[in-house]
Design an enzyme around this catalytic site. Sequence first.
Site, PDB file in Angstrom:
ATOM      1  N   ASP A 143      -1.868  49.393 -99.704  1.00  0.00           N
ATOM      2  CA  ASP A 143      -1.017  50.077-100.414  1.00  0.00           C
ATOM      3  C   ASP A 143      -0.589  51.511-100.074  1.00  0.00           C
ATOM      4  OD1 ASP A 143       0.897  50.738-102.809  1.00  0.00           O
ATOM      5  OD2 ASP A 143      -0.462  49.979-104.327  1.00  0.00           O
TER       6      ASP A 143
HETATM    7  C1  BGC Z   1       2.536  50.813-105.124  1.00  0.00           C
HETATM    8  C2  BGC Z   1       3.129  49.678-104.716  1.00  0.00           C
HETATM    9  C3  BGC Z   1       4.397  49.714-103.977  1.00  0.00           C
HETATM   10  C4  BGC Z   1       4.097  51.060-102.908  1.00  0.00           C
HETATM   11  C5  BGC Z   1       5.526  51.035-101.864  1.00  0.00           C
HETATM   12  C6  BGC Z   1       2.545  51.889-104.460  1.00  0.00           C
HETATM   13  O1  BGC Z   1       2.396  53.337-105.065  1.00  0.00           O
HETATM   14  O2  BGC Z   1       1.341  50.939-105.799  1.00  0.00           O
HETATM   15  O3  BGC Z   1       3.087  48.718-105.793  1.00  0.00           O
HETATM   16  O4  BGC Z   1       4.811  48.650-103.685  1.00  0.00           O
HETATM   17  O5  BGC Z   1       3.943  52.074-103.619  1.00  0.00           O
HETATM   18  O6  BGC Z   1       6.424  51.682-102.984  1.00  0.00           O
END
Ligand code: BGC
Length: 767
Positions: free
Chosen positions: A288
Amino acid sequence: MRQILASLGALALSLIVTSAFAQSEFGSPEVERRIAALLRRMTVEEKVGQLVQYSAGAPTGPGTGRADYRGQIAKGQVGSFLGLTGAAETNALQRIAVEHSRLGIPLIFALDVIHGYRTVFPVPLGMASTWDTQLVEQAARAAAKEATAEGIRWTFSPMVDIARDARWGRIVEGAGEDPYLGSAMAAAYVRGYQGRNLADADSLAACAKHYAGYGAAEAGRDYNAADMSERTLRQTYLPPFESAVKAGAATIMSAFNTLNGVPATADPMTLTKILRGEWKFQGLVVSDWQAIAELIPHGIALDEATAARKALLAGVDVDMESGLFQRHLSELLRAGAVPESVLDEAVRRVLRVKFALGLFDRPYAPESSTGAQPKLDPAHLELARTIAERSFVLLKNEKVSGSALLPVSSKVKTVALVGPLADDASNMLGSWPGKGDPKNAITLKAALEQRMLQSGGRLLYAKGTEINIANDAGFEEAVKAASQADLVIAALGEDAPSMTAEAASRAHLDLPGNQQQLLERIAATGKPVLLIIFSGRPLALTWAAAHVPAMVQAWYPGVQAGPALVRTLFGDTNFSGKLTASVPRSVGQEPLYYNALGTGRPADGVDLTRPPANSAEKYVSRYIDEQNAPLFPFGFGLSYTQFTYSPLKLNETTVSARALNSCASSVRVSTTVTNSGTRMGWEIVQLYVGQHGTSVARQIKELKGFRTLVLAPGESQNVEFQLSRDELAFWNIDMHHIVEPAEVSVWIGPNSAQGQTAHFTISAPKL
Ligand code: BGC
């Protein structure tokens, strides 16, 4: 009714995927040969480059954001991007990778396409409330078609985290609290995004996230630690991930949280032992957003290089946004701290996904799109409306002067519409609106105006207040409108962008600002009030449930919010949605979920509506100041018609554990469901199972099957479920996943709190 079904069928046809891509289809011998040949030619820096992902659009987390990556792409130092959209924009970067980098390895462009891209569907919690995997698959297919047309080939969806705590803001992004339903939804999204073949130009690689245990954040506070037994992990939190993998998910995202003390982004048990070892996952794992750098504040790395090493060795292949792989992996390799075989394996996984997407043969998106907001596809809009209609949950519909408040009676001539969400187009698009444009969203006010105009009625509108303010200056106007109306519709709830999804946990589960006071003022007029709740989580609306005759949980319905609501409220179609997350009476009940373990001191038979009056009432598992039961249980939702269930029939009352374990036997249980009301309706028939006499305590009940029936008034249908190994096995005292001898209770009913019951025995092998 048949007509409705026929038209839905025609619409569905183009958006349904019959067979999905499978893990075994990654990396044919020919592809593996090409990957091996590439690997032989790659420098260490080029290998590392494949593992690097940066955001080239608006950041979705703290930190860096946009930079000029063109030089790095030319040197093969970046493997994928997130956040950049538009065929021209993505192609411009792709051209550098394919035509100007030494090895010409294509980039992948990723985005959070969560509940639609241009055509915005209901938020995932709303989609789950349809309990209709085909509709969800069609929504994902439609989103894939729209997103791929603009250069995106990878979505960070579905979020398959089980959420048992409504305080957690991200409950809106998933399917709710149940692993069985969650698994069905996970597979449906994957099938829809990925299509029949990942190499098709309109296929999006899916990403099941956030692996693992992210939804179990303590106290519902986002990013917080999750701590649970391996049994709970395996039986509650992992099944939707396994289901996504089985459906062919090309990618998995590692989570931010610690799981049992180990940050999920550096956890070899989940990322390697279970995911690759047990489930045979062939795709790639992406961290993530900056989660690799977060291993330092988590306390398992004192420096960046250690964080990068731990994440890679645990099984993370792609570093989203932190830059730590880019900065440290080459050096770690040279120092011998990371074996080249591990690096190669990670690169192989990335290349496998790129080959599977057909990017080596067709790296560019067709540049027909201008980048301007295209006109939305009418078939997608119709699908959005259908899904919205099926996602609404009718929580309460009491009689007012002799007849149920809904559907809206033709005697209603003047409607007062109040509340900050009645005419808020942006909010209708929910928590991850993709490239949705609020201009395309039809609000409740807009649709209702049209409806009242057609019927010669009158609509009075007064906003009353904002979503989150203390000032009650607008109350008088709202009360005045309500006083003149035959029906008051209050559109209240949460602000999607700031109060739901990531980093939006709430310690209070009430209506924000002074909306509760507005509701009470309106109800005090004595006019019948219909409360429509727009929210990304169940709210503890205990006062409303006691004082307002009708309540609808609308979630955030997407672009077709208004028409879908008006059609449902006026009875052009029926309500059919059912809750997939328990609605609490008060925050203190959280985490709250139906599939809980029992206790040694159950409160059965005790009146929990009043404080304990004696020791028999006190020393049971209860609150002294609140009931145990939710305000509305999992699986609950009303309809304009009624359904009755006949007593259950079992084909066996005893079955041997051995026969079940070897899949040689199963138990069939059936009931006849009758539409005993006066309207056509959908009924989501639910099957629950509980077991006693086992080596470990089992959940009192667990969902093990569901089926949607469409019944005309008076029509009956027999529904049969099969209980076999899959439904009856569990992680026993020795952590074996098997069926044990047990006394089994089965319920089939309209929700987790009601239903017909039967029992059978799973017998032990004879000694
Ligand atoms: C979130 C994810 C997301 C990623 C990319 C993160 O802050 O937890 O769910 O896919 O950002 O945008």
